[in-house]
Design an enzyme around this catalytic site. Structure first.
Site, PDB file in Angstrom:
ATOM      1  CG  ASP A 197      10.925 -16.011 -13.756  1.00  0.00           C
ATOM      2  OD1 ASP A 197      10.473 -14.903 -13.409  1.00  0.00           O
ATOM      3  OD2 ASP A 197      10.284 -17.077 -13.682  1.00  0.00           O
ATOM      4  CG  HIS A 256       8.899  30.126   6.466  1.00  0.00           C
ATOM      5  ND1 HIS A 256       8.996  29.728   7.772  1.00  0.00           N
ATOM      6  CD2 HIS A 256       9.077  29.003   5.715  1.00  0.00           C
ATOM      7  CE1 HIS A 256       9.213  28.412   7.804  1.00  0.00           C
ATOM      8  NE2 HIS A 256       9.273  27.956   6.580  1.00  0.00           N
ATOM      9  CG  HIS A 261       5.183 -12.752 -13.728  1.00  0.00           C
ATOM     10  ND1 HIS A 261       5.193 -13.348 -12.499  1.00  0.00           N
ATOM     11  CD2 HIS A 261       6.445 -12.322 -13.945  1.00  0.00           C
ATOM     12  CE1 HIS A 261       6.420 -13.292 -11.983  1.00  0.00           C
ATOM     13  NE2 HIS A 261       7.200 -12.674 -12.835  1.00  0.00           N
TER      14      HIS A 261
END
Lengths: 433, 433
Positions: free
Chosen positions: A365, A424, A332
């Protein structure tokens, strides 16, 4: 006042080391705890409901006789909600509405585009099917946590939100159930600890296995979440809560001091740091903290927290503060100055930024709208608040046209050969030859 | 042909169990390995460069005399790029361009809005400061992996991209260095293993500590990434590669068979599954797989892979296939049918969806554009391809006005009191009283 809080100044010779020491916080993993948790998980996987019931009776002293006693009905959630006092119900509804509104803005949509060769490429977004939300029991059983975890999941479109909350002695906080009702939780089990995490991760006869588990818990819960990571997704393992308040210019020292204490009251290892270039204000805030403490019910926790992990830091100027903030990456951050928005543009790392003198962290909060589950311990350097994006995932979309694939297939052929992946190369080659 | 690949039909009594067995794959964690890795990390934290150098000399038989011998210059990367054969250079450039273009579409921007009360809320997006990319050495040293990890970081705006790649006997694949040059990697160290992960996570005198580590590696690397998770961010721990090919209608069995084998050639524990409602096609694909294997350099690996973990699955109809696919949540999914896009809308979980007969999975590995780092082992239920979003993070923004805060502060006050957090309540109360 002396040892209320350490005081640092960037002018001190030893500042760099002292500031690094302030931030150092390493959680030590306890091998015994990990062993206990691993055993609980193994037992729940093997014995399902029966073992979860047994541990719930044992650890939570829950009076349940059979596993079905551990599930709540939607009726029970609804009546908890309807039983609330008016002011509390209205506050909870306002909070839920605002959290929902903010999180709706986070919802992501898929997209596709057609490239110059005529191939379609894109990103599909889907919600998780089923998630588990852990809510601590007893004293730390916060209704706000229910909202902050369940609402983003609900907004994301998760089809089934399962909440677990331990009920010591069979007792539950009705506000937690009311919050679950409001947020759209689908099922609630009154189980907790590592056994609840294991039940959610692997499923039992009654508890459905989920795809992701979020929410805070004690060290058993944290260790269990870490252990099941991979089997299911988890949110970050939260550390102690932190606030960093920066102030300059006209400010009320009492307000700032209370903001500092609002984190310190959480936990003796919470971290509250106040930074300013104004020595006079630093003194006033220190004084106000001392005064507030005299009247605070959780004064003892807060006092320990600020003595061990808090600091009042004097900086030369705003730029020094910005550099320190980016080093801390606080959970915060309050920017209490007229030019808060301008300053915020230079903040690279923070969980949430509260700007101006009328934005105390406490409203974040509960009801500002953004999530209160935020990255702690400097992890804002690489992670984000909990959000709708944690309950959505992406799939890449590729569709080539018969013509459009040719250039791509040739390219893949060349590169696959360089990597010695022959199947591939041949698989690509079929599409252009 | 017999035991080439198991065959399942949803009509079989035992299908559900057999299909669950097919998917079961649990990686066992080896306590000895974890201990070794923990020790390496502790030693690198304590001794820095010196220990990394020592292990690099020991494990990689690298001829370096001092740590500075283990860093490559941008000049070296550039000359590796310029030394490539024309066709390879062009293929690499085309791939890089396409990967960059796709990932640019993923880049997210921040936003803010003003609520009905006059408060500003938003989400700020910032790139990570510094990331580490692990590239395996030796045979698995794939230039495509360099592009797939570095380009999204570069597009996100990461200021410093550090690549580590072990150089056994001091030897390096020039194509890997060329890819690093193209993708915008800032620094390259020729180190690997758990020691490289530790150096990136905690920093040494020379290697700067990063905020996140991505990229594949062996089990030491995987264990080390898991151990440093929290100190830094990590991408998912990758399991064996998988493909699920669904086909119906007009199709070339040889193409489908080669697509199946393109995953099987990766690894003996790779998983290749072919699903169709067309028994005739199932037989043709099986036949074609057998024929292809006769000519494939990596036939032995592929044969083991399909024998142990592969399957040919006959379904009743498309809907059954959709349900199975959502159960598997495959890393790679090919939908080889005319209505591929329509079918894709019902797929809830997959890393990447390749649609139509002209979209072999192999082009996604190299140059289609989307990332080839995809969630494996069913984790597509809750996670996403590697992307730009993995190198960006969010901060919440909250700025209340003097009037706008009042409703919120009252609400926070009521709820904080319910949670017995008095400093929170008082901090909010100051702003409305």
């Amino acid at each position: 006042m002396g040892k209320l809080m350490r005081r640092l100044s960037t002018q001190d010779q030893s500042f760099k080391q002292a500031f690094a020491d302030l931030l150092a916080f390493e959680t030590v993993s306890d091998p015994e705890l990990l062993k206990t948790v691993d055993q609980i998980i193994a037992d729940v996987r093997q014995h399902g409901d029966a073992h979860v019931l047994k541990l719930t009776q044992q650890f939570d002293r829950h009076p349940a006789h059979q596993f079905s006693d551990l599930e709540l009905t939607q009726e029970q959630l609804k009546s908890a909600f309807e039983g609330l006092d008016n002011d509390v119900r209205e506050a909870l509804e306002l909070a839920e509405n605002r959290i929902r509104e903010f999180h709706q803005a986070q919802k992501q949509d898929g997209w596709t585009y057609v490239d110059a060769l005529g191939n379609t490429l894109g990103q599909k977004i889907t919600p998780l099917d089923r998630v588990g939300i852990y809510v601590p029991g007893g004293l730390a059983s916060y209704p706000s946590s229910v909202l902050m975890n369940a609402v983003p999941a609900h907004v994301a479109g998760v089809a089934e939100i399962i909440m677990v909350v331990p009920a010591p002695n069979g007792e539950l906080n009705p506000l937690v159930l009311a919050a679950a009702y409001l947020a759209g939780v689908h099922r609630v089990f009154t189980i907790g600890g590592a056994q609840a995490v294991a039940a959610l991760a692997y499923g039992t006869e009654t508890v459905p296995g989920v795809d992701k588990i979020t929410g805070p818990g004690n060290r058993f819960v944290a260790a269990a979440k870490r252990a099941v990571f991979g089997q299911v997704g988890i949110d970050m393992i939260a550390g102690p809560s932190e606030i960093l308040v920066y102030a300059e210019g006209e400010n009320n020292a009492k307000w700032l001091a209370m903001d500092v204490l609002s984190q310190a009251e959480h936990d003796t290892v919470a971290q509250a740091v106040f930074i300013t270039p104004d020595e006079q204000l630093l003194n006033e805030v220190e004084q106000a903290i001392e005064e507030h403490l005299a009247a605070l019910p959780k004064a003892e926790i807060a006092r320990t927290s600020i003595a061990n992990r808090g600091a009042l830091v004097l900086v030369k100027d705003r730029q020094e503060a910005i550099d320190l903030i980016n080093q801390v990456a606080p959970e915060h951050l309050e920017l209490c100055l007229d030019e808060a928005q301008e300053m915020s543009e230079q903040i690279r790392h923070a969980g949430a930024i509260f700007m101006g003198r009328y934005t105390p962290e406490a409203i974040g909060d509960y009801c500002a709208g953004p999530n209160h589950v935020l990255p702690t311990s400097g992890t804002a350097r690489f992670s984000s608040p909990l959000g709708v994006y944690d309950f959505q995932k992406r799939s890449s979309l590729i569709m080539c046209s018969q013509e459009g694939v040719k250039t791509l297939a040739k390219t893949a052929d060349v590169l696959a050969q360089q990597e010695n992946l022959d199947a591939h190369a041949r698989s690509a080659r079929y599409r252009y030859q």
